[in-house]
Design a protein around this motif. Structure first.
Motif, PDB file in Angstrom:
ATOM      1  N   LEU A   1      -2.238 -35.857 -20.675  1.00 40.58           N
ATOM      2  CA  LEU A   1      -3.044 -34.757 -21.202  1.00 40.58           C
ATOM      3  C   LEU A   1      -3.164 -33.634 -20.170  1.00 40.58           C
ATOM      4  CD1 LEU A   1      -4.438 -34.248 -23.819  1.00 40.58           C
ATOM      5  CD2 LEU A   1      -6.510 -35.264 -22.915  1.00 40.58           C
ATOM      6  N   ALA A   2      -3.441 -34.010 -18.916  1.00 41.91           N
ATOM      7  CA  ALA A   2      -3.619 -33.014 -17.857  1.00 41.91           C
ATOM      8  C   ALA A   2      -2.331 -32.217 -17.651  1.00 41.91           C
ATOM      9  CB  ALA A   2      -4.040 -33.696 -16.557  1.00 41.91           C
TER      10      ALA A   2
ATOM     11  N   LEU B   1      -6.783 -25.353 -18.657  1.00 42.71           N
ATOM     12  CA  LEU B   1      -7.099 -26.295 -19.738  1.00 42.71           C
ATOM     13  C   LEU B   1      -7.144 -27.739 -19.250  1.00 42.71           C
ATOM     14  CD1 LEU B   1      -4.993 -24.718 -22.589  1.00 42.71           C
ATOM     15  CD2 LEU B   1      -7.451 -25.026 -22.601  1.00 42.71           C
ATOM     16  N   ALA B   2      -6.415 -28.025 -18.164  1.00 42.24           N
ATOM     17  CA  ALA B   2      -6.391 -29.402 -17.664  1.00 42.24           C
ATOM     18  C   ALA B   2      -7.789 -29.874 -17.268  1.00 42.24           C
ATOM     19  CB  ALA B   2      -5.439 -29.515 -16.472  1.00 42.24           C
ATOM     20  N   THR B   3      -8.652 -28.937 -16.883  1.00 39.76           N
ATOM     21  CA  THR B   3     -10.016 -29.301 -16.492  1.00 39.76           C
ATOM     22  C   THR B   3     -10.740 -29.996 -17.643  1.00 39.76           C
ATOM     23  OG1 THR B   3      -9.926 -27.174 -15.399  1.00 39.76           O
ATOM     24  CG2 THR B   3     -11.968 -28.381 -15.212  1.00 39.76           C
TER      25      THR B   3
ATOM     26  N   ALA C   1      -1.744 -29.854 -20.621  1.00 44.05           N
ATOM     27  CA  ALA C   1      -2.732 -28.777 -20.583  1.00 44.05           C
ATOM     28  C   ALA C   1      -2.399 -27.779 -19.476  1.00 44.05           C
ATOM     29  CB  ALA C   1      -4.129 -29.352 -20.375  1.00 44.05           C
TER      30      ALA C   1
ATOM     31  N   TYR D   1     -16.569 -43.052 -23.085  1.00 45.80           N
ATOM     32  CA  TYR D   1     -15.595 -43.060 -24.168  1.00 45.80           C
ATOM     33  C   TYR D   1     -14.171 -43.045 -23.611  1.00 45.80           C
ATOM     34  CZ  TYR D   1     -12.677 -41.289 -27.912  1.00 45.80           C
ATOM     35  OH  TYR D   1     -11.663 -41.124 -28.810  1.00 45.80           O
ATOM     36  N   VAL D   2     -13.927 -42.180 -22.629  1.00 45.65           N
ATOM     37  CA  VAL D   2     -12.567 -42.030 -22.090  1.00 45.65           C
ATOM     38  C   VAL D   2     -12.107 -43.297 -21.384  1.00 45.65           C
ATOM     39  CG1 VAL D   2     -11.248 -40.865 -20.300  1.00 45.65           C
ATOM     40  CG2 VAL D   2     -12.574 -39.537 -21.896  1.00 45.65           C
ATOM     41  N   THR D   3     -13.009 -43.870 -20.589  1.00 43.23           N
ATOM     42  CA  THR D   3     -12.586 -45.001 -19.776  1.00 43.23           C
ATOM     43  C   THR D   3     -12.802 -46.330 -20.487  1.00 43.23           C
ATOM     44  OG1 THR D   3     -14.760 -45.078 -18.771  1.00 43.23           O
ATOM     45  CG2 THR D   3     -13.092 -43.806 -17.627  1.00 43.23           C
TER      46      THR D   3
ATOM     47  N   LEU E   1      -4.714 -39.829 -19.478  1.00 40.03           N
ATOM     48  CA  LEU E   1      -5.308 -38.625 -18.902  1.00 40.03           C
ATOM     49  C   LEU E   1      -4.280 -37.810 -18.129  1.00 40.03           C
ATOM     50  CD1 LEU E   1      -8.780 -39.967 -17.804  1.00 40.03           C
ATOM     51  CD2 LEU E   1      -8.213 -38.616 -19.799  1.00 40.03           C
TER      52      LEU E   1
ATOM     53  N   PHE F   1      -5.385 -40.039 -27.840  1.00 42.52           N
ATOM     54  CA  PHE F   1      -6.569 -40.896 -27.857  1.00 42.52           C
ATOM     55  C   PHE F   1      -6.484 -41.975 -28.926  1.00 42.52           C
ATOM     56  CE2 PHE F   1      -8.504 -37.790 -25.074  1.00 42.52           C
ATOM     57  CZ  PHE F   1      -9.227 -38.624 -24.248  1.00 42.52           C
TER      58      PHE F   1
ATOM     59  N   ILE G   1      -8.957 -38.342 -11.897  1.00 41.52           N
ATOM     60  CA  ILE G   1      -8.378 -39.409 -12.718  1.00 41.52           C
ATOM     61  C   ILE G   1      -8.218 -40.672 -11.885  1.00 41.52           C
ATOM     62  CG2 ILE G   1      -6.315 -40.129 -13.986  1.00 41.52           C
ATOM     63  CD1 ILE G   1      -5.953 -37.214 -14.844  1.00 41.52           C
TER      64      ILE G   1
ATOM     65  N   ASP H   1      -6.610 -51.735 -19.145  1.00 42.19           N
ATOM     66  CA  ASP H   1      -7.422 -50.556 -19.424  1.00 42.19           C
ATOM     67  C   ASP H   1      -7.189 -49.452 -18.404  1.00 42.19           C
ATOM     68  OD1 ASP H   1      -8.435 -51.620 -21.642  1.00 42.19           O
ATOM     69  OD2 ASP H   1     -10.526 -51.744 -20.986  1.00 42.19           O
TER      70      ASP H   1
ATOM     71  N   VAL I   1     -11.600 -42.451 -11.347  1.00 37.93           N
ATOM     72  CA  VAL I   1     -12.043 -43.111 -12.573  1.00 37.93           C
ATOM     73  C   VAL I   1     -11.175 -44.336 -12.857  1.00 37.93           C
ATOM     74  CG1 VAL I   1     -12.216 -42.829 -15.072  1.00 37.93           C
ATOM     75  CG2 VAL I   1     -13.074 -41.051 -13.565  1.00 37.93           C
TER      76      VAL I   1
ATOM     77  N   LEU J   1      -1.549 -28.553 -28.340  1.00 36.49           N
ATOM     78  CA  LEU J   1      -2.293 -29.308 -27.327  1.00 36.49           C
ATOM     79  C   LEU J   1      -3.435 -30.100 -27.965  1.00 36.49           C
ATOM     80  CD1 LEU J   1      -2.456 -29.763 -24.255  1.00 36.49           C
ATOM     81  CD2 LEU J   1      -4.104 -27.915 -24.161  1.00 36.49           C
TER      82      LEU J   1
ATOM     83  N   LEU K   1     -17.525 -39.882 -20.456  1.00 31.48           N
ATOM     84  CA  LEU K   1     -16.917 -40.751 -19.438  1.00 31.48           C
ATOM     85  C   LEU K   1     -16.759 -42.176 -19.970  1.00 31.48           C
ATOM     86  CD1 LEU K   1     -15.964 -40.766 -16.468  1.00 31.48           C
ATOM     87  CD2 LEU K   1     -18.249 -41.492 -15.832  1.00 31.48           C
TER      88      LEU K   1
ATOM     89  N   ALA L   1      -9.330 -31.850 -19.748  1.00 30.05           N
ATOM     90  CA  ALA L   1      -8.715 -33.161 -19.961  1.00 30.05           C
ATOM     91  C   ALA L   1      -9.228 -34.176 -18.941  1.00 30.05           C
ATOM     92  CB  ALA L   1      -7.192 -33.043 -19.862  1.00 30.05           C
ATOM     93  N   SER L   2     -10.051 -33.716 -18.006  1.00 31.27           N
ATOM     94  CA  SER L   2     -10.572 -34.596 -16.964  1.00 31.27           C
ATOM     95  C   SER L   2     -11.598 -35.579 -17.547  1.00 31.27           C
ATOM     96  CB  SER L   2     -11.214 -33.737 -15.875  1.00 31.27           C
ATOM     97  OG  SER L   2     -12.149 -34.491 -15.152  1.00 31.27           O
ATOM     98  N   PRO L   3     -11.708 -36.785 -16.976  1.00 32.22           N
ATOM     99  CA  PRO L   3     -12.718 -37.719 -17.477  1.00 32.22           C
ATOM    100  C   PRO L   3     -14.146 -37.211 -17.312  1.00 32.22           C
ATOM    101  CG  PRO L   3     -11.545 -38.607 -15.559  1.00 32.22           C
ATOM    102  CD  PRO L   3     -10.838 -37.372 -15.960  1.00 32.22           C
TER     103      PRO L   3
ATOM    104  N   VAL M   1      -5.981 -45.615 -19.108  1.00 27.43           N
ATOM    105  CA  VAL M   1      -6.732 -44.432 -18.668  1.00 27.43           C
ATOM    106  C   VAL M   1      -5.837 -43.496 -17.861  1.00 27.43           C
ATOM    107  CG1 VAL M   1      -8.573 -43.659 -17.132  1.00 27.43           C
ATOM    108  CG2 VAL M   1      -9.001 -45.490 -18.761  1.00 27.43           C
TER     109      VAL M   1
END
Lengths: 201, 187
Positions: free
Chosen positions: A98-99, B78-80, A102, B142-144, A95, A32, A72, A87, A75, A24, B140, B82-84, A91
């Protein structure tokens, strides 16, 4: 407290927790580094396939994934408005992939397996004298054991407020709750020491 | 860490978890319900200090990681992470440590009540608002890829609530210090 672990005997269930966690972590790094919406969409699709192989059913899956998918989505909407379609797509797909992966690891690894793995991972820290690895499992057990007790204490304090016609306020609840709970610490610590659970090695 | 410190940290982690399970409580003077979990993080620092408070929050994050739905709204797994918004969550640990460290520096039993409350308030403000929000904003952004300024503006709407929580944490911290004097400030 119900865990998010799902009983089963799939390949992922049998895989060691360490392999799953390392996988993971590696995957999140790769996700990323990738900036192509097409590749990321494939990753998200793969995540969906792996997750659905757990056979949780639509309702269960939705209940489990709803909070993170909503975050998600929010955002992504902001990204769409501010940065444009490309973009936002990156995103969402990144995400979501990944979610999903995970959530799969979470659903296929039992709490006990996780605690064993964390204890093993903490061994190097123990050698450095930072923590005692066995303490982590003990502390996690203590937390799970005392949450229901604290909740019933909260209810008792709330009822006491009502009986006196007082409104339930954060401050007037938190203070007695904390003092009552922490006062138990001495007895619990004495009980742990009396049983030699943290015996010196 | 003595057994007592370990137990205190575990009990506080259990308090933070329990605060996520109780329905949001209304504040007295403004009609905003507050979710008590991030208040619990500030309280951990204020009441237990840096070491034990940090360990308490670390335990909560561990419980999240191993798949227990211990965050408010039944979130977990674990998904938490991975959240933004994961930066705010991971920031809890640093928030508790910084709040605890500052509380140990700013507050002394010999001070008067108002000085103690102010000290706790500044500590909770620094850890729970400045540090936690900074980490949340960085992650936030960085991710977006939206840039720091946008993430900062989005973050601003949560600042007043968290400042109020810092105030509550300060009052509660002082009340616990007076009401349970056996608890040493430093581990």
């Amino acid at each position: 407290m119900k865990t998010l672990y799902v009983e089963g005997d799939t390949f992922l269930h049998r895989l060691s927790p360490r392999a799953k966690l390392l996988g993971l972590a590696a995957l999140s790094l790769v996700l990323f580094l990738i900036h192509s919406p097409a590749v990321l969409s494939v990753a998200a699709l793969l995540g969906g396939i792996v997750y659905s192989s757990l056979r949780l059913g639509w309702r269960q899956s939705w209940l489990r994934l709803r909070p993170i998918l909503l975050t998600i989505a929010i955002v992504a909407i902001f990204t769409l408005i501010l940065n444009g379609r490309e973009d936002a797509l990156i995103v969402v797909t990144r995400l979501t992939a990944l979610a999903l992966f995970a959530a799969t690891v979470t659903a296929t690894t039992s709490t006990g397996d996780f605690i064993d793995e964390i204890t093993r991972l903490a061994m190097p820290l123990e050698r450095l004298g930072l923590v005692r690895a066995a303490d982590i499992g003990l502390a996690i057990g203590l937390v799970i054991r005392f949450v229901p007790e604290i909740l019933s204490r909260y209810q008792a304090i709330r009822d006491a407020h009502r009986a006196r016609g007082l409104k339930v306020r954060p401050l007037t609840v938190a203070v007695p709750l904390i003092i009552l709970t922490l006062k138990n610490a001495d007895e619990i610590a004495a009980a742990i020491d009396a049983r030699g659970i943290r015996a010196q090695k | 860490m003595t057994t007592r410190d370990l137990v205190l940290a575990a009990l506080f982690a259990a308090i933070i978890v329990a605060l996520g399970l109780v329905p949001p409580i209304m504040l007295g003077f403004i009609p905003v319900p507050i979710t008590a979990q991030s208040l619990g993080v500030m309280l951990a620092g204020v009441i237990l200090g840096a070491k034990r408070g940090g360990f308490a929050v670390l335990l909560v994050l561990l419980l999240v990681a191993i798949g227990l739905p211990v965050l408010s709204g039944g979130r977990g797994g674990l998904a938490t992470f991975a959240s933004p918004t994961a930066g705010y969550l991971v920031g809890w640990f640093f928030a508790a440590v910084i709040t605890g460290y500052c509380s140990e520096r700013f507050v002394d039993r010999s001070q008067s009540g108002i000085v103690q409350i102010t000290g706790f308030f500044l500590a909770a403000l620094l850890g729970g608002v400045v540090v936690d929000h900074a980490l949340g904003i960085f992650y936030l952004a960085y991710v977006t890829g939206t840039g720091l300024l946008t993430a900062f503006i989005g973050d601003l709407s949560f600042v007043p609530g968290d400042v109020l929580k810092a105030m509550i944490a300060a009052l509660a911290g002082r009340a616990v210090m007076v009401g349970y004097p056996l608890l040493p400030q430093r581990a």
